[in-house]
Design a protein around this motif. Sequence first.
Motif, mmCIF file in Angstrom:
data_model
loop_
_atom_site.group_PDB
_atom_site.id
_atom_site.type_symbol
_atom_site.label_atom_id
_atom_site.label_comp_id
_atom_site.label_asym_id
_atom_site.label_seq_id
_atom_site.Cartn_x
_atom_site.Cartn_y
_atom_site.Cartn_z
ATOM 1 N N ARG A 4 -17.255 -34.342 100.153
ATOM 2 C CA ARG A 4 -17.340 -33.644 98.863
ATOM 3 C C ARG A 4 -17.201 -32.128 99.009
ATOM 4 N NH1 ARG A 4 -22.889 -36.087 96.811
ATOM 5 N NH2 ARG A 4 -22.542 -34.815 94.939
ATOM 6 N N LEU A 5 -17.425 -31.596 100.207
ATOM 7 C CA LEU A 5 -17.295 -30.149 100.433
ATOM 8 C C LEU A 5 -16.195 -29.842 101.445
ATOM 9 C CD1 LEU A 5 -21.038 -29.016 100.606
ATOM 10 C CD2 LEU A 5 -19.563 -29.285 98.603
ATOM 11 N N GLY A 134 -16.358 -19.534 93.091
ATOM 12 C CA GLY A 134 -17.380 -19.972 94.028
ATOM 13 C C GLY A 134 -18.653 -20.377 93.321
ATOM 14 N N SER A 135 -19.656 -20.691 94.131
ATOM 15 C CA SER A 135 -20.947 -21.131 93.607
ATOM 16 C C SER A 135 -22.053 -20.388 94.338
ATOM 17 C CB SER A 135 -21.114 -22.644 93.812
ATOM 18 O OG SER A 135 -22.414 -23.065 93.434
ATOM 19 N N ILE A 136 -22.930 -19.734 93.572
ATOM 20 C CA ILE A 136 -24.096 -19.060 94.121
ATOM 21 C C ILE A 136 -25.341 -19.790 93.622
ATOM 22 C CG2 ILE A 136 -25.456 -16.936 94.155
ATOM 23 C CD1 ILE A 136 -22.830 -15.390 93.678
ATOM 24 N N ILE A 137 -26.205 -20.154 94.552
ATOM 25 C CA ILE A 137 -27.441 -20.858 94.207
ATOM 26 C C ILE A 137 -28.615 -20.068 94.758
ATOM 27 C CG2 ILE A 137 -28.794 -22.966 94.495
ATOM 28 C CD1 ILE A 137 -26.109 -24.403 95.073
ATOM 29 N N THR A 138 -29.605 -19.822 93.932
ATOM 30 C CA THR A 138 -30.851 -19.247 94.407
ATOM 31 C C THR A 138 -31.955 -20.270 94.221
ATOM 32 O OG1 THR A 138 -30.192 -16.975 93.949
ATOM 33 C CG2 THR A 138 -32.542 -17.418 94.119
ATOM 34 N N VAL A 139 -32.673 -20.537 95.308
ATOM 35 C CA VAL A 139 -33.786 -21.479 95.238
ATOM 36 C C VAL A 139 -35.015 -20.731 94.735
ATOM 37 C CG1 VAL A 139 -35.260 -23.077 96.505
ATOM 38 C CG2 VAL A 139 -32.821 -22.914 97.065
ATOM 39 N N SER A 140 -35.405 -21.030 93.514
ATOM 40 C CA SER A 140 -36.601 -20.455 92.913
ATOM 41 C C SER A 140 -37.747 -21.434 93.140
ATOM 42 C CB SER A 140 -36.358 -20.161 91.429
ATOM 43 O OG SER A 140 -37.509 -19.647 90.802
ATOM 44 N N SER A 141 -38.411 -21.857 92.103
ATOM 45 C CA SER A 141 -39.593 -22.712 92.218
ATOM 46 C C SER A 141 -40.012 -23.123 90.820
ATOM 47 C CB SER A 141 -40.719 -21.923 92.893
ATOM 48 O OG SER A 141 -41.964 -22.563 92.755
ATOM 49 N N THR A 142 -40.875 -24.129 90.724
ATOM 50 C CA THR A 142 -41.512 -24.379 89.443
ATOM 51 C C THR A 142 -42.377 -23.183 89.048
ATOM 52 O OG1 THR A 142 -43.216 -25.622 90.647
ATOM 53 C CG2 THR A 142 -41.511 -26.896 89.517
ATOM 54 N N ALA A 214 -31.710 -30.889 98.858
ATOM 55 C CA ALA A 214 -30.358 -30.697 99.403
ATOM 56 C C ALA A 214 -29.313 -31.456 98.592
ATOM 57 C CB ALA A 214 -30.311 -31.126 100.869
ATOM 58 N N SER A 215 -29.674 -32.610 98.072
ATOM 59 C CA SER A 215 -28.731 -33.373 97.254
ATOM 60 C C SER A 215 -28.372 -32.625 95.982
ATOM 61 C CB SER A 215 -29.316 -34.749 96.908
ATOM 62 O OG SER A 215 -29.428 -35.564 98.054
ATOM 63 N N LEU A 216 -29.367 -31.986 95.370
ATOM 64 C CA LEU A 216 -29.099 -31.186 94.173
ATOM 65 C C LEU A 216 -28.239 -29.977 94.521
ATOM 66 C CD1 LEU A 216 -29.457 -30.454 91.218
ATOM 67 C CD2 LEU A 216 -31.719 -29.525 91.780
ATOM 68 N N ALA A 217 -28.559 -29.310 95.629
ATOM 69 C CA ALA A 217 -27.757 -28.158 96.060
ATOM 70 C C ALA A 217 -26.321 -28.577 96.355
ATOM 71 C CB ALA A 217 -28.386 -27.513 97.290
ATOM 72 N N LEU A 218 -26.151 -29.730 96.973
ATOM 73 C CA LEU A 218 -24.808 -30.246 97.256
ATOM 74 C C LEU A 218 -24.009 -30.393 95.971
ATOM 75 C CD1 LEU A 218 -22.634 -31.641 99.034
ATOM 76 C CD2 LEU A 218 -23.912 -33.775 98.686
ATOM 77 N N PHE A 219 -24.611 -30.964 94.951
ATOM 78 C CA PHE A 219 -23.926 -31.127 93.670
ATOM 79 C C PHE A 219 -23.504 -29.776 93.103
ATOM 80 C CE2 PHE A 219 -24.550 -31.179 88.983
ATOM 81 C CZ PHE A 219 -23.408 -31.904 88.649
ATOM 82 N N LEU A 220 -24.385 -28.781 93.179
ATOM 83 C CA LEU A 220 -24.081 -27.468 92.595
ATOM 84 C C LEU A 220 -23.063 -26.688 93.412
ATOM 85 C CD1 LEU A 220 -27.662 -26.442 91.433
ATOM 86 C CD2 LEU A 220 -25.732 -27.148 89.995
ATOM 87 N N VAL A 221 -22.963 -26.963 94.694
ATOM 88 C CA VAL A 221 -21.928 -26.335 95.526
ATOM 89 C C VAL A 221 -20.577 -26.999 95.292
ATOM 90 C CG1 VAL A 221 -21.127 -26.019 97.906
ATOM 91 C CG2 VAL A 221 -23.484 -25.474 97.311
ATOM 92 N N SER A 222 -20.598 -28.292 95.052
ATOM 93 C CA SER A 222 -19.358 -29.059 94.942
ATOM 94 C C SER A 222 -18.626 -28.783 93.632
ATOM 95 C CB SER A 222 -19.660 -30.557 95.042
ATOM 96 O OG SER A 222 -20.198 -31.045 93.819
ATOM 97 N N ASP A 223 -17.374 -29.193 93.590
ATOM 98 C CA ASP A 223 -16.566 -29.036 92.385
ATOM 99 C C ASP A 223 -17.002 -29.970 91.259
ATOM 100 O OD1 ASP A 223 -15.100 -27.120 93.713
ATOM 101 O OD2 ASP A 223 -13.532 -28.523 94.351
ATOM 102 N N GLU A 224 -17.896 -30.905 91.564
ATOM 103 C CA GLU A 224 -18.405 -31.817 90.539
ATOM 104 C C GLU A 224 -19.201 -31.073 89.468
ATOM 105 O OE1 GLU A 224 -20.698 -34.585 92.814
ATOM 106 O OE2 GLU A 224 -19.048 -34.884 94.224
ATOM 107 N N SER A 225 -19.697 -29.900 89.805
ATOM 108 C CA SER A 225 -20.505 -29.115 88.858
ATOM 109 C C SER A 225 -19.726 -27.931 88.300
ATOM 110 C CB SER A 225 -21.778 -28.618 89.552
ATOM 111 O OG SER A 225 -21.453 -27.810 90.673
#
Length: 242
Positions: A4-5, A134-142, A214-225
């Motif tokens: 996927r990547l 591209g895709s930028i993801i920042t890991v925040s928190s609840t 990691a599965s959620l991050a994978l989705f957001l990095v991939s072209d699926e999102s």
Amino acid sequence: MTGRLKDKNVIVIGGTSGMGLAQVRRFTAEGARVLIANRNGVQGAAVVKEIGEAAAFVELDVRSEEGWANVVSQAERRFDGPIHALVNNAGILVEEGIEQTSLATYRFLVDVMQVGAFLGMKAVIPSMKRAGGGSIITVSSTAGIVGYPGFFAYTATKWAVRGMTKAAALDLASSNIRVNSIHPGDTETPMIEGRGYNADYVPLKRFARPEEIASLALFLVSDESAYITGAEHIIDGGFTAQ
């Protein structure tokens, strides 16, 4: 895995343990080339040895603008192409309420988790523009969704990166650069080990596993999102639904 990547060049901050390490393993298994960056060179070398040629490591203090420029330069050189994704995982958990939090502690957390995320976002933009997006993801928190009593500086920075995500998403949409935040609940990582926490407060009655984040991050990095930007993605076993 399904590739996927495939052919994507990714930078993962804090990729030597916990959620970051799970991301590195998942991303490379799906065909990405990953540059890991943090301050622990011993752990970085160990992860590169485990993953093989699909991974590389560069030491980084996320508070350093020059350090970020070097990370992007090294990633482009080692992977012979521009950057397609960045995941900001830098995090420090300080258990202090507002009355206990010193100015020095507050500024330190802001520098690492808020300023560090800003510098990372800014550093990768030219490279992502050369990539066509591209895709930028920042890991925040609840803690970036609700208030956490007794974690004043930590909560402040996690709310800050949520807002930064939305502003950056709007600024960068015309360049096809997507910006999203992930908001995990307590996760089985070294950050919470030994703190005596239990999962009774979570509707699903367990903590998250790093692989699930990691599965959620994978989705957001991939072209699926490809149509998702400026959003907060909560993964907390139902905690914030209460």
